[in-house]
Design an enzyme around this catalytic site. Structure first.
Site, PDB file in Angstrom:
ATOM      1  N   ARG A   1      -0.214  -1.695  -6.001  1.00 37.00           N
ATOM      2  CA  ARG A   1       0.482  -0.410  -5.853  1.00 37.00           C
ATOM      3  C   ARG A   1       1.759  -0.673  -5.070  1.00 37.00           C
ATOM      4  O   ARG A   1       1.707  -0.997  -3.890  1.00 37.00           O
ATOM      5  CB  ARG A   1      -0.440   0.572  -5.117  1.00 37.00           C
ATOM      6  CG  ARG A   1       0.133   1.966  -4.952  1.00 37.00           C
ATOM      7  CD  ARG A   1      -0.841   2.854  -4.182  1.00 37.00           C
ATOM      8  NE  ARG A   1      -0.317   4.205  -4.052  1.00 37.00           N
ATOM      9  CZ  ARG A   1       0.571   4.579  -3.142  1.00 37.00           C
ATOM     10  NH1 ARG A   1       1.030   3.700  -2.269  1.00 37.00           N
ATOM     11  NH2 ARG A   1       1.008   5.826  -3.093  1.00 37.00           N
TER      12      ARG A   1
ATOM     13  N   LYS B   1       4.608  -1.772   4.014  1.00 38.27           N
ATOM     14  CA  LYS B   1       3.810  -1.209   5.113  1.00 38.27           C
ATOM     15  C   LYS B   1       4.132  -1.844   6.462  1.00 38.27           C
ATOM     16  O   LYS B   1       4.765  -2.881   6.555  1.00 38.27           O
ATOM     17  CB  LYS B   1       2.317  -1.286   4.772  1.00 38.27           C
ATOM     18  CG  LYS B   1       1.959  -0.167   3.779  1.00 38.27           C
ATOM     19  CD  LYS B   1       0.506  -0.008   3.511  1.00 38.27           C
ATOM     20  CE  LYS B   1       0.321   1.205   2.565  1.00 38.27           C
ATOM     21  NZ  LYS B   1      -0.990   1.222   1.948  1.00 38.27           N
TER      22      LYS B   1
HETATM   23  N1  HH2 Z   1      -1.149   3.741   0.396  1.00 39.25           N
HETATM   24  C1  HH2 Z   1      -0.457   4.882   0.530  1.00 39.25           C
HETATM   25  C2  HH2 Z   1      -0.771   6.001  -0.234  1.00 39.25           C
HETATM   26  N2  HH2 Z   1      -1.726   5.954  -1.173  1.00 39.25           N
HETATM   27  N3  HH2 Z   1      -3.389   4.739  -2.333  1.00 39.25           N
HETATM   28  C3  HH2 Z   1      -4.075   3.603  -2.526  1.00 39.25           C
HETATM   29  N4  HH2 Z   1      -5.023   3.548  -3.474  1.00 39.25           N
HETATM   30  N5  HH2 Z   1      -3.838   2.487  -1.762  1.00 39.25           N
HETATM   31  C4  HH2 Z   1      -2.885   2.471  -0.781  1.00 39.25           C
HETATM   32  O1  HH2 Z   1      -2.726   1.423  -0.104  1.00 39.25           O
HETATM   33  C5  HH2 Z   1      -2.130   3.664  -0.562  1.00 39.25           C
HETATM   34  C6  HH2 Z   1      -2.412   4.804  -1.363  1.00 39.25           C
HETATM   35  C7  HH2 Z   1       0.655   4.956   1.527  1.00 39.25           C
HETATM   36  O2  HH2 Z   1       1.880   4.599   0.932  1.00 39.25           O
HETATM   37  P1  HH2 Z   1       2.988   5.642   0.386  1.00 39.25           P
HETATM   38  O3  HH2 Z   1       2.446   6.447  -0.732  1.00 39.25           O
HETATM   39  O4  HH2 Z   1       4.217   4.885   0.065  1.00 39.25           O
HETATM   40  O5  HH2 Z   1       3.342   6.525   1.644  1.00 39.25           O
HETATM   41  P2  HH2 Z   1       2.912   7.986   2.094  1.00 39.25           P
HETATM   42  O6  HH2 Z   1       1.437   8.035   2.206  1.00 39.25           O
HETATM   43  O7  HH2 Z   1       3.612   8.161   3.425  1.00 39.25           O
HETATM   44  O8  HH2 Z   1       3.403   8.944   1.032  1.00 39.25           O
END
Ligand code: HH2
Length: 270
Positions: A239, A205
């Site tokens: 995660r 992040k």
């Molecule tokens: N962060 C993201 C998405 N979903 N869910 C939980 N429970 N906690 C988190 O910190 C979290 C999440 C963002 O990360 P990512 O899925 O890699 O990116 P994007 O939202 O751009 O798909």
């Protein structure tokens, strides 16, 4: 919890796993690398991301969930969605956990989880993905996040989700400054007062980039530091994008913390 983003625009791996075959292979690779849970998402939540219809989300995630289940994965399959309709279909296809970054922005989602006897992750966010990073403000970020999550756990249980099926997540990067993220990880133990397992998603992040000066594809070292410190402060689920490296770090950290049994090998090579 290994991340499988079936999206064209996720912040770190958008477009890499948009084809179902690529996403399934990625999920199985994360499982082989030691993931216990695979979190399948069809909508990016990065700051300013475009909203996606339920139809499009389903078109992206269903073949991936079905493929992972057909491949006999032993991982728990989680659907990363805030839409009840998407959650319902994903649970029918074999998912057993719903990861909701809006913590019941769609109240129907709790009913869907209750009926399917699914686990439910409730995440804290200030604002919406479109606006959340404009000016995040708190008096005390940790107590505000804790109180909000406690209230959301109450909503979920009122809607019929058993308390033991609920996990909580401070939402690193969701309406938080760098300082807020650091404080939430450092004082994670205070979230444990709610009495539910704590999920932390710090992987790759922006706050890690802000501290290290690294681009998104080069944040593994910083992500592992965040994961290990979160673990030490009481995280139950991490995660992450990079499961293999994080798992090794977690095994060593848990051994140092005296939380994991290990056996001296017959001959120790240094
Ligand atoms: N962060 C993201 C998405 N979903 N869910 C939980 N429970 N906690 C988190 O910190 C979290 C999440 C963002 O990360 P990512 O899925 O890699 O990116 P994007 O939202 O751009 O798909």
């Amino acid at each position: 919890m290994g991340i499988v983003n079936v999206t064209p625009d996720s912040f770190s791996d958008g477009g890499a796993y948009l084809r179902p075959e690529a996403a399934i292979a990625h999920g199985l690779a994360l499982a082989a690398a030691g993931a216990d849970i695979l979190d399948i998402g069809g909508e990016s939540t990065r700051p300013g991301a475009a909203a996606v219809s339920a139809e499009e989300e389903l078109r992206r995630v269903l073949p991936v969930i079905e493929g992972l289940v057909a491949a006999g994965t032993t991982c728990q399959v989680s659907i990363d969605t805030s839409k009840a309709e998407v959650a319902e279909r994903a649970l029918m296809a074999g998912a057993t956990m719903v990861n909701d970054v809006t913590a019941l922005g769609d109240p129907e989602l709790a009913t869907v989880c209750a009926e399917a006897e699914a686990s439910l992750v409730l995440m804290h966010m200030q604002g919406t993905p479109r606006t959340m990073q404009e000016d995040p403000t708190y008096d005390d970020v940790v107590s505000e996040v804790r109180d909000h999550l406690a209230e959301r756990v109450g909503s979920a249980t009122s809607a019929g989700v058993p308390e033991e099926m609920i996990l909580i997540d401070p939402g690193i990067g969701f309406g938080k400054t760098v300082e807020h993220n650091l404080e939430l990880i450092d004082r994670l133990g205070e979230l444990r007062e709610i009495g539910r397992p704590v999920v932390v998603g710090a992987s790759r992040k922006r706050f890690i980039g802000a501290i290290t000066g690294r681009e998104v594809g080069d944040r593994l070292g910083g992500s592992i530091a965040a994961a290990v410190l979160a673990l030490a402060r009481g995280a139950d689920v991490l995660r992450v994008h990079d499961v293999g490296a994080t798992r090794d770090a977690v095994l060593v950290a848990e051994a140092i913390l005296g939380r994991r049994e290990w056996r001296e090998p017959d001959s120790v090579a240094r």
